[in-house]
Design a protein around this motif. Sequence first.
Motif, PDB file in Angstrom:
ATOM      1  N   TYR A  51       0.647  -1.062  -0.038  1.00 38.57           N
ATOM      2  CA  TYR A  51      -0.157  -0.036  -0.054  1.00 38.57           C
ATOM      3  C   TYR A  51       0.662   1.351  -0.096  1.00 38.57           C
ATOM      4  O   TYR A  51       0.293   2.445  -0.068  1.00 38.57           O
ATOM      5  N   TYR A  52       2.204   0.922   0.122  1.00 37.14           N
ATOM      6  CA  TYR A  52       2.896   2.181   0.178  1.00 37.14           C
ATOM      7  C   TYR A  52       3.768   2.395  -1.367  1.00 37.14           C
ATOM      8  O   TYR A  52       4.394   3.518  -1.494  1.00 37.14           O
ATOM      9  N   ASP A  53       3.356   1.748  -2.234  1.00 38.27           N
ATOM     10  CA  ASP A  53       3.879   2.007  -3.752  1.00 38.27           C
ATOM     11  C   ASP A  53       3.120   2.828  -4.211  1.00 38.27           C
ATOM     12  O   ASP A  53       1.732   3.336  -4.090  1.00 38.27           O
ATOM     13  N   VAL A  54       3.585   3.664  -5.142  1.00 32.92           N
ATOM     14  CA  VAL A  54       2.856   4.959  -5.998  1.00 32.92           C
ATOM     15  C   VAL A  54       1.975   4.271  -6.886  1.00 32.92           C
ATOM     16  O   VAL A  54       0.764   4.777  -6.936  1.00 32.92           O
ATOM     17  N   VAL A  55       2.434   3.076  -7.499  1.00 34.20           N
ATOM     18  CA  VAL A  55       1.412   2.528  -8.538  1.00 34.20           C
ATOM     19  C   VAL A  55       0.711   1.418  -7.936  1.00 34.20           C
ATOM     20  O   VAL A  55       1.318   0.342  -7.439  1.00 34.20           O
ATOM     21  N   GLN A  56      -0.561   1.639  -7.853  1.00 30.87           N
ATOM     22  CA  GLN A  56      -1.386   0.527  -7.189  1.00 30.87           C
ATOM     23  C   GLN A  56      -2.800   0.288  -8.278  1.00 30.87           C
ATOM     24  O   GLN A  56      -3.192   1.037  -9.065  1.00 30.87           O
ATOM     25  N   LEU A  57      -3.076  -0.830  -7.996  1.00 35.09           N
ATOM     26  CA  LEU A  57      -4.358  -1.349  -9.022  1.00 35.09           C
ATOM     27  C   LEU A  57      -4.024  -1.583 -10.555  1.00 35.09           C
ATOM     28  O   LEU A  57      -4.951  -2.182 -11.070  1.00 35.09           O
ATOM     29  N   VAL A  58      -2.823  -1.090 -11.090  1.00 33.63           N
ATOM     30  CA  VAL A  58      -2.609  -1.593 -12.536  1.00 33.63           C
ATOM     31  C   VAL A  58      -1.340  -2.228 -12.610  1.00 33.63           C
ATOM     32  O   VAL A  58      -0.781  -2.472 -13.883  1.00 33.63           O
ATOM     33  N   ASN A  59      -0.752  -2.668 -11.509  1.00 33.14           N
ATOM     34  CA  ASN A  59       0.323  -3.546 -11.657  1.00 33.14           C
ATOM     35  C   ASN A  59      -0.163  -5.041 -12.345  1.00 33.14           C
ATOM     36  O   ASN A  59      -1.277  -5.324 -12.151  1.00 33.14           O
ATOM     37  N   PRO A  60       0.836  -5.520 -12.841  1.00 38.89           N
ATOM     38  CA  PRO A  60       0.575  -7.123 -13.123  1.00 38.89           C
ATOM     39  C   PRO A  60       0.487  -7.891 -11.760  1.00 38.89           C
ATOM     40  O   PRO A  60       0.851  -7.734 -10.938  1.00 38.89           O
ATOM     41  N   ALA A  61      -0.508  -8.766 -11.920  1.00 44.07           N
ATOM     42  CA  ALA A  61      -0.940  -9.889 -10.965  1.00 44.07           C
ATOM     43  C   ALA A  61       0.402 -10.571 -10.640  1.00 44.07           C
ATOM     44  O   ALA A  61       0.752 -11.340 -11.530  1.00 44.07           O
ATOM     45  N   GLU A  62       0.756 -10.692  -9.492  1.00 38.69           N
ATOM     46  CA  GLU A  62       1.908 -11.572  -9.129  1.00 38.69           C
ATOM     47  C   GLU A  62       1.555 -12.789  -8.136  1.00 38.69           C
ATOM     48  O   GLU A  62       0.793 -12.263  -7.213  1.00 38.69           O
ATOM     49  N   GLY A  63       2.115 -13.739  -7.943  1.00 37.12           N
ATOM     50  CA  GLY A  63       1.910 -14.816  -7.079  1.00 37.12           C
ATOM     51  C   GLY A  63       0.549 -15.245  -7.194  1.00 37.12           C
ATOM     52  O   GLY A  63       0.165 -15.848  -6.345  1.00 37.12           O
ATOM     53  N   VAL A  64       0.015 -15.343  -8.282  1.00 32.66           N
ATOM     54  CA  VAL A  64      -1.460 -15.975  -8.483  1.00 32.66           C
ATOM     55  C   VAL A  64      -1.051 -17.252  -9.057  1.00 32.66           C
ATOM     56  O   VAL A  64      -0.618 -17.673 -10.168  1.00 32.66           O
ATOM     57  N   ASN A  65      -1.358 -18.390  -8.302  1.00 32.72           N
ATOM     58  CA  ASN A  65      -0.784 -19.639  -8.551  1.00 32.72           C
ATOM     59  C   ASN A  65      -1.794 -20.753  -8.289  1.00 32.72           C
ATOM     60  O   ASN A  65      -1.864 -21.888  -8.117  1.00 32.72           O
ATOM     61  N   THR A  66      -3.173 -20.325  -8.097  1.00 28.34           N
ATOM     62  CA  THR A  66      -4.421 -21.070  -8.130  1.00 28.34           C
ATOM     63  C   THR A  66      -5.402 -20.718  -8.834  1.00 28.34           C
ATOM     64  O   THR A  66      -5.414 -19.788  -9.608  1.00 28.34           O
ATOM     65  N   ALA A  67      -6.282 -21.694  -9.169  1.00 33.09           N
ATOM     66  CA  ALA A  67      -7.535 -21.240  -9.977  1.00 33.09           C
ATOM     67  C   ALA A  67      -8.179 -20.395  -9.258  1.00 33.09           C
ATOM     68  O   ALA A  67      -8.970 -19.483 -10.258  1.00 33.09           O
ATOM     69  N   TYR A  68      -8.492 -20.225  -7.980  1.00 24.81           N
ATOM     70  CA  TYR A  68      -9.402 -19.160  -7.606  1.00 24.81           C
ATOM     71  C   TYR A  68      -8.402 -17.863  -7.810  1.00 24.81           C
ATOM     72  O   TYR A  68      -9.045 -16.672  -7.975  1.00 24.81           O
ATOM     73  N   GLY A  69      -7.312 -17.788  -7.760  1.00 20.52           N
ATOM     74  CA  GLY A  69      -6.632 -16.718  -8.005  1.00 20.52           C
ATOM     75  C   GLY A  69      -6.719 -15.803  -9.294  1.00 20.52           C
ATOM     76  O   GLY A  69      -6.979 -14.794  -9.743  1.00 20.52           O
ATOM     77  N   GLU A  70      -6.615 -17.021 -10.436  1.00 22.25           N
ATOM     78  CA  GLU A  70      -7.019 -16.619 -11.698  1.00 22.25           C
ATOM     79  C   GLU A  70      -8.160 -16.413 -12.153  1.00 22.25           C
ATOM     80  O   GLU A  70      -8.448 -15.074 -12.799  1.00 22.25           O
ATOM     81  N   VAL A  71      -9.294 -16.556 -11.377  1.00 22.54           N
ATOM     82  CA  VAL A  71     -10.973 -16.114 -11.428  1.00 22.54           C
ATOM     83  C   VAL A  71     -10.859 -14.777 -10.721  1.00 22.54           C
ATOM     84  O   VAL A  71     -11.362 -13.986 -11.465  1.00 22.54           O
ATOM     85  N   GLY A  72     -10.013 -14.765  -9.762  1.00 20.57           N
ATOM     86  CA  GLY A  72     -10.218 -13.105  -9.197  1.00 20.57           C
ATOM     87  C   GLY A  72      -9.366 -12.203 -10.091  1.00 20.57           C
ATOM     88  O   GLY A  72     -10.081 -11.175  -9.997  1.00 20.57           O
TER      89      GLY A  72
END
Length: 93
Positions: free
Chosen positions: A31-52
């Motif tokens: 939450y302290y990064d300047v760029v939020q909400l438009v970063n590429p998704a990182e650490g998504v390695n489950t089916a639920y994460g992909e759906v999210g």
Amino acid sequence: MADEFIKGFALFAIGGLGWITFGGWYRTPSYYDVVQLVNPAEGVNTAYGEVGVFAGDVFFWLMVLGALTFWVLIPASRQLRDAINDDDDAAAN
């Protein structure tokens, strides 16, 4: 006209809230990064994460296209239709 505005606003609000929610879960590393909400998704390695991540993208486009449709495209098409009908009436007389 007010009917189209509230429909577009509802889609804009629902899409925006969904995009912020899923973006906060999957696209915000800190939450302290300047760029939020438009970063590429990182650490998504489950089916639920992909759906999210996919749901976040769907909510983003619902926000953009829903508002654009009801605030710009539908009123413009009605104006165009009225202009064409007025031209047809003027040509008939």
